[in-house]
Design a protein around this motif. Structure first.
Motif, PDB file in Angstrom:
ATOM      1  N   GLY A  69     -44.642 -49.122 -42.587  1.00  0.00           N
ATOM      2  CA  GLY A  69     -45.270 -50.160 -41.797  1.00  0.00           C
ATOM      3  C   GLY A  69     -45.132 -51.562 -42.357  1.00  0.00           C
ATOM      4  N   ARG A  70     -44.402 -51.720 -43.476  1.00  0.00           N
ATOM      5  CA  ARG A  70     -44.275 -53.047 -44.088  1.00  0.00           C
ATOM      6  C   ARG A  70     -43.242 -53.913 -43.388  1.00  0.00           C
ATOM      7  N   LEU A  71     -42.337 -53.313 -42.662  1.00  0.00           N
ATOM      8  CA  LEU A  71     -41.413 -54.027 -41.784  1.00  0.00           C
ATOM      9  C   LEU A  71     -41.079 -53.100 -40.617  1.00  0.00           C
ATOM     10  N   ALA A  72     -40.550 -53.667 -39.573  1.00  0.00           N
ATOM     11  CA  ALA A  72     -40.237 -52.876 -38.379  1.00  0.00           C
ATOM     12  C   ALA A  72     -39.025 -51.989 -38.635  1.00  0.00           C
ATOM     13  N   VAL A  73     -39.029 -50.808 -38.039  1.00  0.00           N
ATOM     14  CA  VAL A  73     -37.880 -49.906 -38.114  1.00  0.00           C
ATOM     15  C   VAL A  73     -37.372 -49.650 -36.694  1.00  0.00           C
ATOM     16  N   ILE A  74     -36.117 -50.000 -36.488  1.00  0.00           N
ATOM     17  CA  ILE A  74     -35.454 -49.805 -35.208  1.00  0.00           C
ATOM     18  C   ILE A  74     -34.389 -48.734 -35.408  1.00  0.00           C
ATOM     19  N   ALA A  75     -34.468 -47.668 -34.652  1.00  0.00           N
ATOM     20  CA  ALA A  75     -33.518 -46.564 -34.798  1.00  0.00           C
ATOM     21  C   ALA A  75     -32.335 -46.756 -33.860  1.00  0.00           C
ATOM     22  N   GLY A  76     -31.133 -46.613 -34.378  1.00  0.00           N
ATOM     23  CA  GLY A  76     -29.963 -46.598 -33.519  1.00  0.00           C
ATOM     24  C   GLY A  76     -29.886 -45.268 -32.797  1.00  0.00           C
ATOM     25  N   THR A  77     -29.932 -45.299 -31.480  1.00  0.00           N
ATOM     26  CA  THR A  77     -29.924 -44.046 -30.708  1.00  0.00           C
ATOM     27  C   THR A  77     -28.936 -44.090 -29.548  1.00  0.00           C
ATOM     28  N   GLY A  78     -28.003 -45.013 -29.591  1.00  0.00           N
ATOM     29  CA  GLY A  78     -27.020 -45.120 -28.515  1.00  0.00           C
ATOM     30  C   GLY A  78     -25.985 -44.014 -28.577  1.00  0.00           C
ATOM     31  N   ALA A  79     -25.383 -43.722 -27.446  1.00  0.00           N
ATOM     32  CA  ALA A  79     -24.345 -42.700 -27.355  1.00  0.00           C
ATOM     33  C   ALA A  79     -23.539 -42.960 -26.094  1.00  0.00           C
ATOM     34  N   ASN A  80     -22.345 -42.357 -26.020  1.00  0.00           N
ATOM     35  CA  ASN A  80     -21.580 -42.508 -24.786  1.00  0.00           C
ATOM     36  C   ASN A  80     -21.899 -41.417 -23.783  1.00  0.00           C
ATOM     37  N   SER A  81     -22.885 -40.599 -24.108  1.00  0.00           N
ATOM     38  CA  SER A  81     -23.475 -39.631 -23.185  1.00  0.00           C
ATOM     39  C   SER A  81     -24.912 -40.042 -22.931  1.00  0.00           C
ATOM     40  N   THR A  82     -25.259 -40.269 -21.695  1.00  0.00           N
ATOM     41  CA  THR A  82     -26.636 -40.681 -21.374  1.00  0.00           C
ATOM     42  C   THR A  82     -27.625 -39.614 -21.814  1.00  0.00           C
ATOM     43  N   ARG A  83     -27.280 -38.357 -21.598  1.00  0.00           N
ATOM     44  CA  ARG A  83     -28.174 -37.268 -21.993  1.00  0.00           C
ATOM     45  C   ARG A  83     -28.425 -37.280 -23.499  1.00  0.00           C
ATOM     46  N   GLU A  84     -27.356 -37.472 -24.288  1.00  0.00           N
ATOM     47  CA  GLU A  84     -27.507 -37.505 -25.736  1.00  0.00           C
ATOM     48  C   GLU A  84     -28.340 -38.710 -26.169  1.00  0.00           C
ATOM     49  N   ALA A  85     -28.119 -39.860 -25.530  1.00  0.00           N
ATOM     50  CA  ALA A  85     -28.887 -41.052 -25.867  1.00  0.00           C
ATOM     51  C   ALA A  85     -30.369 -40.838 -25.590  1.00  0.00           C
ATOM     52  N   ILE A  86     -30.693 -40.171 -24.513  1.00  0.00           N
ATOM     53  CA  ILE A  86     -32.097 -39.882 -24.200  1.00  0.00           C
ATOM     54  C   ILE A  86     -32.694 -38.960 -25.268  1.00  0.00           C
ATOM     55  N   GLU A  87     -31.943 -37.944 -25.658  1.00  0.00           N
ATOM     56  CA  GLU A  87     -32.451 -37.001 -26.660  1.00  0.00           C
ATOM     57  C   GLU A  87     -32.682 -37.688 -28.005  1.00  0.00           C
ATOM     58  N   LEU A  88     -31.736 -38.526 -28.433  1.00  0.00           N
ATOM     59  CA  LEU A  88     -31.901 -39.240 -29.695  1.00  0.00           C
ATOM     60  C   LEU A  88     -33.054 -40.239 -29.623  1.00  0.00           C
ATOM     61  N   THR A  89     -33.183 -40.894 -28.484  1.00  0.00           N
ATOM     62  CA  THR A  89     -34.252 -41.875 -28.317  1.00  0.00           C
ATOM     63  C   THR A  89     -35.614 -41.199 -28.347  1.00  0.00           C
ATOM     64  N   GLN A  90     -35.736 -40.063 -27.698  1.00  0.00           N
ATOM     65  CA  GLN A  90     -36.991 -39.332 -27.732  1.00  0.00           C
ATOM     66  C   GLN A  90     -37.314 -38.860 -29.147  1.00  0.00           C
ATOM     67  N   ALA A  91     -36.299 -38.402 -29.864  1.00  0.00           N
ATOM     68  CA  ALA A  91     -36.509 -37.957 -31.240  1.00  0.00           C
ATOM     69  C   ALA A  91     -36.978 -39.110 -32.123  1.00  0.00           C
ATOM     70  N   ALA A  92     -36.378 -40.283 -31.945  1.00  0.00           N
ATOM     71  CA  ALA A  92     -36.787 -41.454 -32.721  1.00  0.00           C
ATOM     72  C   ALA A  92     -38.220 -41.860 -32.395  1.00  0.00           C
ATOM     73  N   ALA A  93     -38.580 -41.770 -31.131  1.00  0.00           N
ATOM     74  CA  ALA A  93     -39.960 -42.062 -30.733  1.00  0.00           C
ATOM     75  C   ALA A  93     -40.915 -41.087 -31.396  1.00  0.00           C
ATOM     76  N   ASN A  94     -40.548 -39.820 -31.426  1.00  0.00           N
ATOM     77  CA  ASN A  94     -41.395 -38.798 -32.050  1.00  0.00           C
ATOM     78  C   ASN A  94     -41.564 -39.043 -33.545  1.00  0.00           C
ATOM     79  N   LEU A  95     -40.532 -39.615 -34.176  1.00  0.00           N
ATOM     80  CA  LEU A  95     -40.588 -39.894 -35.616  1.00  0.00           C
ATOM     81  C   LEU A  95     -41.421 -41.139 -35.932  1.00  0.00           C
ATOM     82  N   GLY A  96     -41.704 -41.943 -34.934  1.00  0.00           N
ATOM     83  CA  GLY A  96     -42.527 -43.123 -35.146  1.00  0.00           C
ATOM     84  C   GLY A  96     -41.765 -44.422 -35.287  1.00  0.00           C
ATOM     85  N   ALA A  97     -40.520 -44.476 -34.816  1.00  0.00           N
ATOM     86  CA  ALA A  97     -39.774 -45.736 -34.859  1.00  0.00           C
ATOM     87  C   ALA A  97     -40.484 -46.791 -34.017  1.00  0.00           C
ATOM     88  N   ASP A  98     -40.353 -48.045 -34.430  1.00  0.00           N
ATOM     89  CA  ASP A  98     -40.971 -49.139 -33.681  1.00  0.00           C
ATOM     90  C   ASP A  98     -40.194 -49.478 -32.413  1.00  0.00           C
TER      91      ASP A  98
END
Length: 291
Positions: A69-98
């Motif tokens: 929490g001392r600085l913001a953490v932004i997770a890279g979750t882009g992909a050339n598959s929309t489905r994969e990008a959604i899965e990575l983005t959801q996983a990052a949200a679950n981990l607590g990324a800002d």
């Protein structure tokens, strides 16, 4: 809103290509100490293309844990598959990324309508702040300002990283969407000028090796202190160019190894900085006062 210098963090690796977890933790602590405002974990500079999903998410988890929490953490979750990008983005949200950073789909070259639908689908699927990322020089696809304007105001889409380096285009983009989303620079050489035009920060490669200078320059620019901001960024101007002498992140990883911050590990198909280029990077590091 996340403001300031956001480092596009490299992923330290051992000589066999495995992730160097100890070096990663030390880098996060260094950025906290140097005043970096946020970390992009496993963006394209973090070699997202060659990390498997488990490694990718573990790097994000470790960075979040160490940052605490001392600085913001932004997770890279882009992909050339929309489905994969959604899965990575959801996983990052679950981990607590800002927030997450979503590079435009590469190689398959979607149309502007395809880009719109891609980002709209991710935004509708996952409840986390999302930053679009346009870097046509690396992806082979260019998301036009008009398409970004269509996405502005979409729930969960909060910003865009513009890595075109085109200040005229960047100023136009800020005029189109600046009241609805943050515009970040993705080009170190022009970042301060974009911030002075109304940008909100810089997602930076140079900040990997000069985090304090880049943080101070962004703060000065955000406060409207143009002369001070330009003076600071001029001190590391050589780095903005030389760190792209070979494909990113080859030079910046070598530079960090030269600084004693990590080893030389990098994953194929990328290779260690060539012997011919090494003296030029070393000279730029010395001239900039970071070596």
């Amino acid at each position: 809103m996340i403001l300031g210098s956001l480092v596009a963090l490299v992923t330290p690796m051992n000589s066999d290509g495995s992730v160097d977890w100890a070096a990663l933790k030390q880098l996060v602590e260094w950025h906290v100490a140097e005043g970096t405002h946020g970390i992009v974990a496993v963006g394209t500079t973090g070699e997202s293309a060659t990390l498997d999903v488990d490694e990718h998410l573990e790097v994000v988890r470790v960075v979040i844990e160490v940052a605490a929490g001392r600085l913001a953490v932004i997770a890279g979750t882009g992909a050339n598959s929309t489905r994969e990008a959604i899965e990575l983005t959801q996983a990052a949200a679950n981990l607590g990324a800002d927030a997450v950073l979503l590079v435009t789909p590469y190689y398959n070259k979607p149309t502007q309508e395809g880009l719109y639908q891609h980002y709209k689908a991710i935004a509708e699927a996952v409840q986390i702040p999302q930053i679009l990322y346009n870097v046509p020089g690396r992806t082979g696809v260019d998301m036009l300002n008009a398409t970004v304007a269509r996405l502005a105001g979409t729930p969960n889409i909060v910003g865009i990283k513009d890595a075109t380096g085109d200040l005229v285009r960047g100023q136009e983009l800020i005029g189109l969407v600046g009241d609805r989303m943050a515009v970040y620079s993705g080009d170190d050489a022009t970042a301060i000028e974009l911030i002075l035009l109304g940008g909100k920060g810089n997602i930076s490669v140079t900040a990997n090796v000069a985090p304090g200078v880049m943080a101070n320059a962004c703060e000065a620019a955000l406060a409207g202190h143009a002369e001070r901001a330009r003076e600071l960024t001029e001190s590391v101007a050589q780095l903005h160019q030389i760190l792209f002498i070979e494909s990113n992140p080859i030079p910046v990883k070598w530079a960090l190894a030269e600084m004693g911050r990590m080893g030389l590990g990098i994953r194929l198909p990328l290779t260690v900085l060539s012997a011919d280029a090494q003296p030029r990077v070393r000279a730029a590091l010395s001239a900039s006062g970071v070596l």
